[in-house]
Design an enzyme around this catalytic site. Structure first.
Site, PDB file in Angstrom:
ATOM      1  N   GLY A  80      -0.181   4.818  -1.053  1.00  0.00           N
ATOM      2  CA  GLY A  80      -1.419   5.595  -0.095  1.00  0.00           C
ATOM      3  C   GLY A  80      -0.847   6.323   0.789  1.00  0.00           C
ATOM      4  O   GLY A  80       0.484   6.945   0.856  1.00  0.00           O
ATOM      5  N   GLN A  81      -1.623   7.146   1.658  1.00  0.00           N
ATOM      6  CA  GLN A  81      -1.588   8.345   2.463  1.00  0.00           C
ATOM      7  C   GLN A  81      -0.281   8.172   3.489  1.00  0.00           C
ATOM      8  O   GLN A  81       0.750   8.672   3.683  1.00  0.00           O
ATOM      9  CB  GLN A  81      -2.622   8.953   3.192  1.00  0.00           C
ATOM     10  CG  GLN A  81      -2.452  10.241   3.978  1.00  0.00           C
ATOM     11  CD  GLN A  81      -3.610  10.475   5.106  1.00  0.00           C
ATOM     12  OE1 GLN A  81      -4.132   9.515   5.186  1.00  0.00           O
ATOM     13  NE2 GLN A  81      -3.456  11.734   5.546  1.00  0.00           N
ATOM     14  N   ASP A  96       2.339  -1.531  -4.617  1.00  0.00           N
ATOM     15  CA  ASP A  96       1.057  -1.261  -4.498  1.00  0.00           C
ATOM     16  C   ASP A  96       0.321  -1.796  -5.609  1.00  0.00           C
ATOM     17  O   ASP A  96       0.567  -2.645  -6.292  1.00  0.00           O
ATOM     18  CB  ASP A  96       1.110   0.452  -4.625  1.00  0.00           C
ATOM     19  CG  ASP A  96      -0.314   1.244  -4.274  1.00  0.00           C
ATOM     20  OD1 ASP A  96      -0.174   1.293  -3.273  1.00  0.00           O
ATOM     21  OD2 ASP A  96      -1.298   1.261  -5.264  1.00  0.00           O
ATOM     22  N   ILE A  97      -1.097  -1.740  -5.395  1.00  0.00           N
ATOM     23  CA  ILE A  97      -1.961  -2.471  -6.403  1.00  0.00           C
ATOM     24  C   ILE A  97      -1.680  -1.855  -7.755  1.00  0.00           C
ATOM     25  O   ILE A  97      -1.937  -2.591  -8.807  1.00  0.00           O
ATOM     26  CB  ILE A  97      -3.418  -2.414  -5.848  1.00  0.00           C
ATOM     27  CG1 ILE A  97      -4.377  -3.290  -6.815  1.00  0.00           C
ATOM     28  CG2 ILE A  97      -3.972  -0.913  -5.862  1.00  0.00           C
ATOM     29  CD1 ILE A  97      -5.039  -4.394  -6.141  1.00  0.00           C
ATOM     30  N   GLY A 108       1.091  -1.266  -0.195  1.00  0.00           N
ATOM     31  CA  GLY A 108       0.057   0.025   0.001  1.00  0.00           C
ATOM     32  C   GLY A 108       0.861   1.412   0.030  1.00  0.00           C
ATOM     33  O   GLY A 108       0.557   2.205   0.636  1.00  0.00           O
ATOM     34  N   LYS A 149     -11.178  -3.974  11.498  1.00  0.00           N
ATOM     35  CA  LYS A 149     -10.275  -3.868  12.000  1.00  0.00           C
ATOM     36  C   LYS A 149     -10.090  -4.187  13.446  1.00  0.00           C
ATOM     37  O   LYS A 149      -9.154  -5.037  14.099  1.00  0.00           O
ATOM     38  CB  LYS A 149     -10.107  -2.284  12.182  1.00  0.00           C
ATOM     39  CG  LYS A 149      -9.561  -1.453  10.895  1.00  0.00           C
ATOM     40  CD  LYS A 149      -8.111  -1.919  10.729  1.00  0.00           C
ATOM     41  CE  LYS A 149      -7.530  -1.435   9.496  1.00  0.00           C
ATOM     42  NZ  LYS A 149      -6.354  -1.711   8.872  1.00  0.00           N
ATOM     43  N   TYR A 162     -15.626  -1.201   8.100  1.00  0.00           N
ATOM     44  CA  TYR A 162     -14.211  -0.880   8.546  1.00  0.00           C
ATOM     45  C   TYR A 162     -13.887  -1.116   9.808  1.00  0.00           C
ATOM     46  O   TYR A 162     -12.756  -1.896   9.946  1.00  0.00           O
ATOM     47  CB  TYR A 162     -13.584   0.538   7.943  1.00  0.00           C
ATOM     48  CG  TYR A 162     -12.624   1.228   8.043  1.00  0.00           C
ATOM     49  CD1 TYR A 162     -11.272   0.477   7.672  1.00  0.00           C
ATOM     50  CD2 TYR A 162     -12.280   2.086   9.239  1.00  0.00           C
ATOM     51  CE1 TYR A 162      -9.877   1.057   7.876  1.00  0.00           C
ATOM     52  CE2 TYR A 162     -11.112   2.546   9.486  1.00  0.00           C
ATOM     53  CZ  TYR A 162      -9.927   2.005   8.753  1.00  0.00           C
ATOM     54  OH  TYR A 162      -8.802   2.525   8.961  1.00  0.00           O
ATOM     55  N   ASP A 211      -1.162  -7.165  -5.331  1.00  0.00           N
ATOM     56  CA  ASP A 211      -2.313  -7.297  -4.971  1.00  0.00           C
ATOM     57  C   ASP A 211      -2.310  -8.019  -3.527  1.00  0.00           C
ATOM     58  O   ASP A 211      -1.907  -9.284  -3.689  1.00  0.00           O
ATOM     59  CB  ASP A 211      -3.410  -7.733  -5.851  1.00  0.00           C
ATOM     60  CG  ASP A 211      -4.612  -8.226  -5.219  1.00  0.00           C
ATOM     61  OD1 ASP A 211      -4.831  -7.711  -3.938  1.00  0.00           O
ATOM     62  OD2 ASP A 211      -5.732  -8.381  -6.161  1.00  0.00           O
TER      63      ASP A 211
HETATM   64  N1  SER Z   1      -8.949   7.886   8.959  1.00  0.00           N
HETATM   65  C1  SER Z   1      -9.880   7.057   9.023  1.00  0.00           C
HETATM   66  C2  SER Z   1     -11.171   6.849   8.519  1.00  0.00           C
HETATM   67  O1  SER Z   1     -11.619   8.173   8.351  1.00  0.00           O
HETATM   68  C3  SER Z   1     -10.031   6.126  10.604  1.00  0.00           C
HETATM   69  O2  SER Z   1      -9.059   5.212  10.817  1.00  0.00           O
HETATM   70  O3  SER Z   1     -11.863   6.015   8.023  1.00  0.00           O
END
Ligand code: SER
Length: 315
Positions: free
Chosen positions: A12-13, A35-36, A9, A148, A144, A54
């Protein structure tokens, strides 16, 4: 740690900045970015090895780990809160199967260490909102958050049952200027800076008084590397550690920006993310991370606002 690291990843950010910092510390060749998608970030692709990967493809993952003699995997591939609500099945699949694929690499002895981030999204409406403790009611209401929380329990299980060395922090909202976040509920706290500079106004999708825990990216990267490199005996929690920087509301952040960007104005157009934000804590007690492995954040909210505006103005 003499073996290489693999960052999954990396586009990403968090991934883009983690790769930069690890390569600065250990040298470009020691850090495999993946990364993908092929990288559009020239620096990322040219400052060290880059692989298209992936995380759901176990065979390719193992091939890349063997090819580069990887010892530590940072698995940052995930669908965030808002995106996963739009595609719950895929959110669950990517967040869980990706985690299992990496956990199993360690269980089978191919890698020795894992960093995998959890999130404040593991908390829910029944969680105490202020100074949320490490252990409390956790009733996540998003795909999400559910993924997690399940991932945290599986990490603890793999550690207890098979000795897998997995480490994790619960990231709050992350603020940064190098790579845009994608699909989170806390993304407003990044967007607002871009719009403040380009348009001097911002329309926020969360209500003015929605208080959320946040962290500036340099501190998030420090936490990520510090916990991953800490002596194993210091990591006493193998699910995931609470982690915090500061908390603010959209109104408070807008006022801090308005002090520095004359004429800046915020307006509000609330959407489905408000409900997600309301289910999350307003502030986090991260004393266990501080006690166990020496977590300590450097940036105050004012430092962060100054640094964001300075750097984005240059871009
Ligand atoms: N920044 C994330 C979100 O907003 C939270 O872990 O989904």
């Amino acid at each position: 740690m003499n073996k290489k690291s693999l960052v999954i990843g990396a586009g990403g950010q968090v991934g883009s900045e983690l790769v930069d910092e690890l390569r600065r510390l250990y040298g470009g060749s020691q850090v495999v970015a993946s990364d993908i998608k092929p990288s559009t970030n020239k620096e990322l692709a040219e400052s060290g090895p880059f692989e298209v990967l992936d995380v759901l493809d176990r065979d390719s993952l193992l091939r890349i780990v063997k090819k580069h003699h990887v010892g530590t995997v940072y698995n940052l591939a995930a669908l965030l809160s808002a995106t996963a609500e739009k595609n719950p099945e895929f959110g669950w699949k990517l967040n869980m199967e990706g985690h299992f694929n990496v956990l199993d690499l360690a269980r089978e002895g191919h890698i020795s260490r894992i960093f995998w981030p959890s999130s404040i999204a593991v908390f829910g409406p029944g969680t105490p909102k202020v100074g949320t403790p490490q252990d409390c009611v956790m009733d996540p209401s998003t795909v999400y958050g559910i993924s997690k929380l399940a991932g945290e329990r599986w990490s603890a299980y793999y550690h207890q049952r098979w000795g897998v060395d997995v480490r994790s922090v619960r990231y709050p909202g992350l603020i940064s200027y190098k790579t845009l976040p994608g699909g989170g509920t806390t993304d407003y706290a990044v967007d607002i800076f871009y719009k403040a500079i380009s348009q001097r106004k911002y329309t926020c999708f969360l209500k003015a008084d929605t208080n959320l825990p946040m962290l500036y990216m340099p501190d998030a990267i420090k936490a990520t590397i510090d916990i991953t490199e800490a002596p194993s005996q210091d990591i006493k929690i193998r699910s995931s550690y609470n982690l915090a920087g500061f908390s603010f509301t959209p109104n408070e952040l807008a006022q801090l920006i308005a002090k520095r960007v004359s004429g800046f104005e915020i307006s509000y157009d609330i959407d489905f993310r408000q409900q997600i934000a309301e289910s999350w804590p307003g502030s986090i007690d991260d004393s266990e991370a501080r006690k166990h492995w020496g977590w300590n954040n450097s940036y105050s909210i004012n430092d962060m606002v100054d640094d964001m505006l300075t750097n984005l103005s240059k871009q």
